[in-house]
Scaffold this motif. Structure first.
Motif, PDB file in Angstrom:
ATOM      1  N   PRO B 208       0.769  -1.238   0.000  1.00 40.13           N
ATOM      2  CA  PRO B 208       0.000   0.000   0.000  1.00 40.13           C
ATOM      3  C   PRO B 208       0.805   1.296   0.000  1.00 40.13           C
ATOM      4  O   PRO B 208       0.296   2.304  -0.418  1.00 40.13           O
ATOM      5  CB  PRO B 208      -0.843  -0.080   1.273  1.00 40.13           C
ATOM      6  N   GLN B 209       2.069   1.262   0.410  1.00 42.33           N
ATOM      7  CA  GLN B 209       2.757   2.545   0.555  1.00 42.33           C
ATOM      8  C   GLN B 209       2.830   3.327  -0.751  1.00 42.33           C
ATOM      9  O   GLN B 209       2.544   4.525  -0.789  1.00 42.33           O
ATOM     10  CB  GLN B 209       4.159   2.359   1.121  1.00 42.33           C
ATOM     11  N   GLU B 212      -0.546   4.748  -1.611  1.00 38.62           N
ATOM     12  CA  GLU B 212      -0.880   5.951  -0.841  1.00 38.62           C
ATOM     13  C   GLU B 212      -0.147   7.158  -1.408  1.00 38.62           C
ATOM     14  O   GLU B 212      -0.704   8.256  -1.495  1.00 38.62           O
ATOM     15  CB  GLU B 212      -0.527   5.746   0.631  1.00 38.62           C
ATOM     16  N   ARG B 216      -1.852  10.437  -3.013  1.00 38.80           N
ATOM     17  CA  ARG B 216      -1.544  11.760  -2.474  1.00 38.80           C
ATOM     18  C   ARG B 216      -1.116  12.699  -3.602  1.00 38.80           C
ATOM     19  O   ARG B 216      -1.599  13.827  -3.693  1.00 38.80           O
ATOM     20  CB  ARG B 216      -0.451  11.625  -1.406  1.00 38.80           C
ATOM     21  N   ARG B 219      -4.155  13.669  -5.606  1.00 32.63           N
ATOM     22  CA  ARG B 219      -4.995  14.672  -4.932  1.00 32.63           C
ATOM     23  C   ARG B 219      -4.351  16.051  -4.999  1.00 32.63           C
ATOM     24  O   ARG B 219      -5.037  17.052  -5.226  1.00 32.63           O
ATOM     25  CB  ARG B 219      -5.190  14.290  -3.463  1.00 32.63           C
ATOM     26  N   ILE B 220      -3.029  16.104  -4.796  1.00 31.10           N
ATOM     27  CA  ILE B 220      -2.340  17.398  -4.873  1.00 31.10           C
ATOM     28  C   ILE B 220      -2.533  17.982  -6.266  1.00 31.10           C
ATOM     29  O   ILE B 220      -2.907  19.142  -6.429  1.00 31.10           O
ATOM     30  CB  ILE B 220      -0.835  17.225  -4.543  1.00 31.10           C
ATOM     31  N   GLU B 239      -8.702   5.856  -5.983  1.00 26.53           N
ATOM     32  CA  GLU B 239      -9.361   5.743  -4.684  1.00 26.53           C
ATOM     33  C   GLU B 239     -10.375   4.595  -4.675  1.00 26.53           C
ATOM     34  O   GLU B 239     -10.482   3.862  -3.693  1.00 26.53           O
ATOM     35  CB  GLU B 239     -10.022   7.071  -4.288  1.00 26.53           C
ATOM     36  N   LEU B 270     -12.759   5.962   1.347  1.00 22.81           N
ATOM     37  CA  LEU B 270     -12.157   6.129   0.023  1.00 22.81           C
ATOM     38  C   LEU B 270     -13.207   6.103  -1.075  1.00 22.81           C
ATOM     39  O   LEU B 270     -13.094   6.816  -2.070  1.00 22.81           O
ATOM     40  CB  LEU B 270     -11.110   5.031  -0.230  1.00 22.81           C
TER      41      LEU B 270
END
Lengths: 139, 419
Positions: B208-209, B212, B216, B219-220, B239, B270
């Motif tokens: 998962p890292q 994620e 991120r 989203r940014i 998501e 999510l």
């Protein structure tokens, strides 16, 4: 990792009128902070909560029988005024974000990590999944 | 140094490094140089903060130190005339406000486009993005991709050098150029996500890292370029896919197919985010490939049970996707959707021509799907052969076991013949 962040506002330590709403400038400041969280890709969810005066509690005795109590609750010193769910890389990152919150005097932010299956190690993660599967099936 | 403080500095670095590098790159006009200067600011923080404490505005502190450092170096290295020009432009006397977000956003968007510049190879873009935008260390990137650290370090050094050599301008592309370059950015983010989502050759199904990190970044980007429909589409897609992490593996680590997943294990935080992003993407215009894929994922997310899935809509969305980006893999997915909407025969009619497609000759999912459809049509003998073939082709041990199990589950009076 994910954190559930509780805002425990000073204002909810004392009774507030039933139609209470936080002042506009505080809402605006918090809105800007939320905007920062969103821009950083950190914010997953977040909401403000009505005062404890409008709350209800459902508590259970030994036999599992529920009792409903209406708010406010005399013994409560700290009531949650809102929450966020943040996706961050470390506890320290969550703390760093919390430090930047435009909170008022006496407000407290409590940061709680959300359990994820990896937190339990392989065995417990497996048990948890089994349990969740059972819960899912019983629905 | 107390480890708690070093963790805090790590956290600040992660939160501030991309903006810091972006702001410095605007001044020095070279991403590689900007990153080195940013690292020096970090070193200064590691030296000073333990005794003086973390400043109230760590981002502004790092930026001020970094800019001063950049100017010093340029003063030493550059010709006098150029030095004066740069000094005149940047105003180091006033450290920039951290809350000067408009400008910071522009800088960051420039940095994203440069890190994902098409002059770089895919691997280089991925490594550079994680380093410059995600604030990951070389070691962290190496660990995530299971490659030696020097490989990643080399990749990053080379990438920075190519950017300087190609004189890639530090700017946000506009108009047609932007439309041409945005897919490269989205591709990098989705590559990072997929690397985490399916370790196709490994024993583990989820990592998962990286996912994620990709979410991120997505989203940014969606806030830096809010008018780009496909950015929201990609965010929605990631998501919605990530919402099924916990449900994707069974008790013994075996893969659980989408329709067999326990939907109580889906991540509804999510899902909510993903559906919101999808709605934004759909409002912004004609859906592109990421938005269409997200729309398909959303059909599953919205269905309370697998029986309630809107397969007719999914089949139509796959048809639209085939139009946009013709691909035998998409067509295979359409075959599945058609079978769910209109029965196994309708699915098989889409899937059968694919057996002649050389691109799918060694693709394990084609026999897996055909096996499934043939089994439903009662053509057990053929089904069994297809499952065996799928087991032979897959790289994933878990999946191989699953295929063998399905081949073995054919009723005894329809046992596989000799091969």
């Amino acid at each position: 990792m994910r954190f559930f962040v509780m805002m425990i506002p000073d204002v909810y330590k004392r009774p507030v009128p039933a139609d209470f709403a936080p002042p506009a400038d505080a809402v605006e400041k918090m809105g800007r902070f939320n905007e920062e969280l969103v821009k950083a890709g950190v914010l997953l969810a977040g909401e403000g909560l009505h005062p404890p005066e409008k709350a209800a509690r459902v508590s259970f005795d030994e036999s599992g029988k529920p009792t409903v109590t209406d708010g406010p609750f005399a013994e409560t010193k700290e009531a949650i005024g809102g929450y966020w769910i943040w996706q961050v890389k470390s506890r320290e990152e969550a703390i760093e974000w919390a430090r930047r919150c435009p909170a008022g005097s006496g407000d407290v932010l409590e940061i709680r990590q959300v359990f994820e299956p990896e937190d339990f190690g392989p065995d417990v993660a497996r048990q948890e999944r089994e349990l969740k599967e059972k819960i899912g099936k019983n629905k | 140094m107390p480890s708690e403080l070093s963790l805090t500095i790590d956290a600040v670095w992660r939160m501030e490094s991309a903006q810091l590098i972006a702001a410095l790159a605007r001044v020095v006009r070279d991403v590689g140089f900007a990153e080195e200067v940013a690292q020096e600011a970090l070193v200064a923080a590691l030296a000073q903060w333990p005794t003086e404490g973390v400043p109230d505005n760590p981002g502004a502190w790092l930026t001020a130190v970094g800019k001063r450092r950049a100017i010093d170096i340029m003063r030493r290295n550059r010709r006098r005339a150029e030095k004066h020009r740069l000094l005149a432009n940047d105003g180091i006397e006033e450290p920039p406000e951290l809350n000067d977000r408009y400008d910071v956003g522009d800088d960051l968007l420039r940095l994203i486009f440069v890190a994902c510049h098409p002059v770089l190879s895919k691997e280089a873009r991925v490594a550079l993005s994680l380093r410059l935008l995600g604030g990951l260390t070389t070691q962290e990137i190496a660990r995530a991709f299971l490659v030696p650290e020097p490989t990643i370090a080399q990749r990053i050094v080379r990438a920075k050098r190519s950017l300087s050599k190609s004189r890639v301008p530090f700017e946000v592309p506009r108009g047609e150029e932007r439309a041409r370059r945005l897919p490269s950015v989205l591709e990098v983010i989705y590559l990072i996500f997929n690397e985490g989502y399916a370790a196709t050759k490994g024993e583990n199904w989820v990592c998962p890292q990286l996912c994620e990190e990709a979410m991120r970044l997505g989203r940014i980007l969606s806030h830096l370029a809010p008018e780009e429909s496909e950015v929201h589409g990609l965010v929605a897609l990631m998501e919605l896919q990530a919402s099924r992490f916990a449900a994707r593996t069974g008790v013994d680590g075996e893969p659980v197919l989408l329709l067999d997943q326990n939907r109580a294990q889906w991540d509804y935080v999510l899902i909510r985010q993903g559906l919101e992003a999808l709605a934004k993407a759909e409002r912004l215009g004609k859906p592109g490939p990421y938005t269409l894929q997200a729309a398909i994922a959303a059909c599953h997310s919205r269905a309370p049970t697998s029986e309630q899935t809107d397969w007719v809509r999914i089949a139509a969305l796959y048809a639209a996707l085939t139009q946009l980006t013709p691909s035998p893999v998409v067509e295979l997915n359409r075959a599945v959707a058609m079978s769910m909407a209109f029965g196994p025969q309708a699915g098989l009619e889409v899937a059968d021509p694919l057996t002649r497609d050389p691109a799918l000759r060694r693709y394990h999912l084609l026999p897996a799907v055909r096996g499934h459809l043939l089994e439903k049509l009662g053509r057990h003998h053929e089904a069994c052969a297809e499952f065996e073939r799928a087991a032979m082709l897959t790289q994933n041990r878990r999946e191989r076991e699953l295929m063998r199990k399905r081949a073995g589950a054919i009723p005894p009076n329809n046992l596989c013949g000799p091969k």
